[in-house]
Design a protein around this motif. Sequence first.
Motif, PDB file in Angstrom:
ATOM      1  N   PHE A  46      46.766  14.372  22.871  1.00 54.59           N
ATOM      2  CA  PHE A  46      46.815  12.910  22.943  1.00 54.59           C
ATOM      3  C   PHE A  46      47.224  12.354  21.583  1.00 54.59           C
ATOM      4  O   PHE A  46      46.589  12.646  20.577  1.00 54.59           O
ATOM      5  N   THR A  70      48.720   1.513  34.375  1.00 53.64           N
ATOM      6  CA  THR A  70      49.696   0.551  34.919  1.00 53.64           C
ATOM      7  C   THR A  70      49.014  -0.673  35.521  1.00 53.64           C
ATOM      8  O   THR A  70      49.687  -1.594  35.953  1.00 53.64           O
ATOM      9  N   THR A  75      43.807   2.189  27.939  1.00 52.35           N
ATOM     10  CA  THR A  75      44.231   3.548  27.624  1.00 52.35           C
ATOM     11  C   THR A  75      43.449   4.539  28.497  1.00 52.35           C
ATOM     12  O   THR A  75      42.206   4.539  28.455  1.00 52.35           O
ATOM     13  N   ALA A  77      42.033   8.198  29.958  1.00 52.71           N
ATOM     14  CA  ALA A  77      41.533   9.439  29.346  1.00 52.71           C
ATOM     15  C   ALA A  77      41.867  10.598  30.282  1.00 52.71           C
ATOM     16  O   ALA A  77      41.903  10.426  31.505  1.00 52.71           O
ATOM     17  N   TYR A  78      42.104  11.775  29.693  1.00 57.01           N
ATOM     18  CA  TYR A  78      42.430  12.955  30.509  1.00 57.01           C
ATOM     19  C   TYR A  78      41.192  13.825  30.635  1.00 57.01           C
ATOM     20  O   TYR A  78      40.542  14.128  29.639  1.00 57.01           O
ATOM     21  N   PHE A  79      40.877  14.213  31.857  1.00 55.76           N
ATOM     22  CA  PHE A  79      39.717  15.078  32.087  1.00 55.76           C
ATOM     23  C   PHE A  79      40.203  16.475  32.454  1.00 55.76           C
ATOM     24  O   PHE A  79      40.834  16.664  33.496  1.00 55.76           O
ATOM     25  N   ASP A  82      38.979  18.297  35.998  1.00 57.27           N
ATOM     26  CA  ASP A  82      39.636  17.875  37.250  1.00 57.27           C
ATOM     27  C   ASP A  82      41.149  17.770  37.074  1.00 57.27           C
ATOM     28  O   ASP A  82      41.865  17.555  38.040  1.00 57.27           O
ATOM     29  N   ASP A  84      42.804  15.313  35.790  1.00 51.34           N
ATOM     30  CA  ASP A  84      43.311  14.003  36.187  1.00 51.34           C
ATOM     31  C   ASP A  84      43.033  12.974  35.088  1.00 51.34           C
ATOM     32  O   ASP A  84      42.312  13.251  34.126  1.00 51.34           O
ATOM     33  N   HIS A  86      41.698   9.154  33.983  1.00 47.36           N
ATOM     34  CA  HIS A  86      40.783   8.091  34.418  1.00 47.36           C
ATOM     35  C   HIS A  86      40.958   6.863  33.533  1.00 47.36           C
ATOM     36  O   HIS A  86      40.978   6.983  32.307  1.00 47.36           O
ATOM     37  N   CYS A  87      41.053   5.690  34.167  1.00 42.77           N
ATOM     38  CA  CYS A  87      41.117   4.460  33.380  1.00 42.77           C
ATOM     39  C   CYS A  87      39.711   3.877  33.236  1.00 42.77           C
ATOM     40  O   CYS A  87      39.009   3.707  34.244  1.00 42.77           O
ATOM     41  N   PRO A  88      39.285   3.571  32.012  1.00 49.35           N
ATOM     42  CA  PRO A  88      37.918   3.080  31.828  1.00 49.35           C
ATOM     43  C   PRO A  88      37.718   1.634  32.277  1.00 49.35           C
ATOM     44  O   PRO A  88      36.590   1.198  32.454  1.00 49.35           O
ATOM     45  N   GLY A  91      38.580   1.785  36.758  1.00 46.24           N
ATOM     46  CA  GLY A  91      38.332   3.007  37.519  1.00 46.24           C
ATOM     47  C   GLY A  91      39.521   3.612  38.226  1.00 46.24           C
ATOM     48  O   GLY A  91      39.346   4.432  39.134  1.00 46.24           O
TER      49      GLY A  91
ATOM     50  N   TRP B 163      40.131  -5.511  23.435  1.00 48.66           N
ATOM     51  CA  TRP B 163      40.312  -5.064  24.822  1.00 48.66           C
ATOM     52  C   TRP B 163      40.083  -6.184  25.815  1.00 48.66           C
ATOM     53  O   TRP B 163      40.686  -6.198  26.894  1.00 48.66           O
ATOM     54  N   ALA B 330      44.030   2.625  20.346  1.00 46.59           N
ATOM     55  CA  ALA B 330      44.108   3.944  20.981  1.00 46.59           C
ATOM     56  C   ALA B 330      42.901   4.232  21.864  1.00 46.59           C
ATOM     57  O   ALA B 330      42.974   5.047  22.770  1.00 46.59           O
ATOM     58  N   THR B 332      40.051   2.863  24.402  1.00 49.30           N
ATOM     59  CA  THR B 332      39.535   1.778  25.229  1.00 49.30           C
ATOM     60  C   THR B 332      38.050   2.002  25.467  1.00 49.30           C
ATOM     61  O   THR B 332      37.677   3.081  25.923  1.00 49.30           O
ATOM     62  N   PRO B 333      37.195   1.023  25.129  1.00 46.10           N
ATOM     63  CA  PRO B 333      35.781   1.198  25.441  1.00 46.10           C
ATOM     64  C   PRO B 333      35.607   1.316  26.949  1.00 46.10           C
ATOM     65  O   PRO B 333      36.405   0.776  27.718  1.00 46.10           O
ATOM     66  N   ASN B 334      34.586   2.024  27.345  1.00 44.41           N
ATOM     67  CA  ASN B 334      34.376   2.239  28.770  1.00 44.41           C
ATOM     68  C   ASN B 334      33.010   1.697  29.171  1.00 44.41           C
ATOM     69  O   ASN B 334      32.003   2.242  28.764  1.00 44.41           O
ATOM     70  N   PRO B 335      32.911   0.655  29.928  1.00 42.10           N
ATOM     71  CA  PRO B 335      33.996  -0.145  30.493  1.00 42.10           C
ATOM     72  C   PRO B 335      34.513  -1.194  29.499  1.00 42.10           C
ATOM     73  O   PRO B 335      33.758  -1.626  28.630  1.00 42.10           O
ATOM     74  N   GLY B 413      34.241   3.097  34.013  1.00 38.64           N
ATOM     75  CA  GLY B 413      35.231   3.224  35.074  1.00 38.64           C
ATOM     76  C   GLY B 413      35.090   2.138  36.127  1.00 38.64           C
ATOM     77  O   GLY B 413      35.581   2.274  37.241  1.00 38.64           O
ATOM     78  N   TRP B 414      34.394   1.050  35.770  1.00 34.04           N
ATOM     79  CA  TRP B 414      34.150  -0.082  36.670  1.00 34.04           C
ATOM     80  C   TRP B 414      33.408   0.360  37.937  1.00 34.04           C
ATOM     81  O   TRP B 414      33.493  -0.250  38.993  1.00 34.04           O
ATOM     82  N   ARG B 426      30.862  11.041  30.619  1.00 35.18           N
ATOM     83  CA  ARG B 426      31.351  12.340  31.075  1.00 35.18           C
ATOM     84  C   ARG B 426      32.278  12.929  30.002  1.00 35.18           C
ATOM     85  O   ARG B 426      33.107  12.208  29.461  1.00 35.18           O
ATOM     86  N   GLU B 428      35.379  14.604  28.174  1.00 33.84           N
ATOM     87  CA  GLU B 428      36.797  14.620  28.551  1.00 33.84           C
ATOM     88  C   GLU B 428      37.312  16.045  28.543  1.00 33.84           C
ATOM     89  O   GLU B 428      36.776  16.904  27.864  1.00 33.84           O
TER      90      GLU B 428
END
Lengths: 138, 428
Positions: A46, A70, A75, A77-79, A82, A84, A86-88, A91, B163, B330, B332-335, B413-414, B426, B428
Amino acid sequence: MAALCSAVGVSLGAVVRFLVPSVFYGPPQSFKIGNPGDFPYGPPTFLADEKIFVFRDRERGFAVASAVCTHLGCTVAYFQNDRDFHCPCHGSVFSPTGAVLHGPAPRPLNWFEITLTRDGQLRVDKDKTVPPTYRLMV
Amino acid sequence: MKWIREIWQSIVRRDPLSTDKGKSELVFLNVWLHIHPAKVKKENLRFKYSFYLGFITFFLFLILLTTGIALMCYYRPYPPAAYQDMKDLQFAVFMGSFLRNMHRWAAHAMVVCVFLHMCRVFYTGSYKKPRQFNWVVGVMLLLLTLGLSFTGYLLPWDQLAYWAITVGTNIGSYAPLVGGQLRELLLGGHAVGEAALLRFYVLHVAVLPSLVILLTIVHFWRVRKDGGLSRPIWKLKPQKTEALVTIGAPAAVAPLQVTAASKDKTYGLMEVVTGKPIFETVTPEEEKDTVFSYPYAFVREAVALMATVTSIMAISLFFNAPLEEMANPAVTPNPAKAPWYFLGLQELVSHSALLGGVVVPALMVVALILIPYIDRNPSRRPRERKWAIWLFTFFVVANIILIIVGTFFRGPGWAWVPPWVHVVARPE
């Protein structure tokens, strides 16, 4: 009255045009990211400043995915488990190819063109999107 | 001493306040006439009628102006200096943290109060003829308040700010045709950066406050021209008949006399413009219902001002305005959450960006503006306007529920996470 309206219209147009920047001083859209040897095989690298993931695969070569969701520009994150993204923010979940698996994202993640320059470095052009199957063999 | 008295008299231009004439002149010969008549209706002064929400909102704006000007002395609107200045205000500037707290909490309170003020005006039916246009001005002021709060949100240049504005401006970019261009115009670039911070600063300290001041003047002036505060519903009575509307200045001495309107009278320009006599005489019963603005209204407003300032100061003593780490594009806080008053929209956006970001807010704004023109029912009594009240209550409750859900029930992740559940991130 018509003259006044025209004058106001032209002035407003000029104000709006003034507010549209003629030059964007943001980071360049096309940039070098280093030598191929800098990137390990396996999980993607990344690059935070450029907001991209650089994938390197033994058989298939290099690929670059956008890390910008999109949906609303957060930004992702890549897990690794899985495989895949994930957008924080809301979701959205994207598959390893960037396809939307879940959430409100309206379209897949972008993949960018990656090329090799004459001096042997990798160059990414964020203005040129490519299909997820695009690979650069080095 | 005579010349001191003369200077004083040139400023106050009134008789002593111990006399009724002096009390009238304090308002009548003064700038206060733009806000108050010399006498006001007793029941309109009651707290339970207006809750003084309009005045409280205005007082909060005054707090924001004064604390904002103070904060400007220590703020440089470019990164990373903007964030460093926040740290300076928090730890190095004398009373810096306190002033910033006041500014932040007053801004939140203003959003709440302007909304509650709108609810009060709706439920008492005070947007009806002749006050339709003032309702529209009020909706504009609500939107400007949200705009001020939103532009101010970016200025600390911390993660929360960065954000929230990234998400907020991206919501706007879903507007068809012009959304993307409008976003670039607002940000001065493709993403939230230096140019965006400067533009938000200009909007926050110059453009939007000027518009708020201008519209507030119009709003206050219209309240006066539309006959002051509307009468409380429990005091509503049948419209005055033509016979009771009479011409003639009240006599200098009581009792007031009802003089029949004369067809031979030459009417002044203002009477022609307003369509009614300037000196509309009142019946003795109506006269009993009124009190002098000074001291009755003035004292109550001063109490509201002191209560507002004291409350904001007390909150600012005990609760610090949030400040997270410096903005990092770079990570993004979650959420990542928008400002709380936009969390209802963000909740909708999490289902559909076009619906939550464009369609619903556009419809809400248009509907709010058109309320006085759609609702043609002249009655102000709740019993006679059940549909309007049900619809508006649905709008208010839906907004509040969505904001509560977005604020307290959305986690990483909302995902749906009740506030009493602790979530572990979780890996990464």
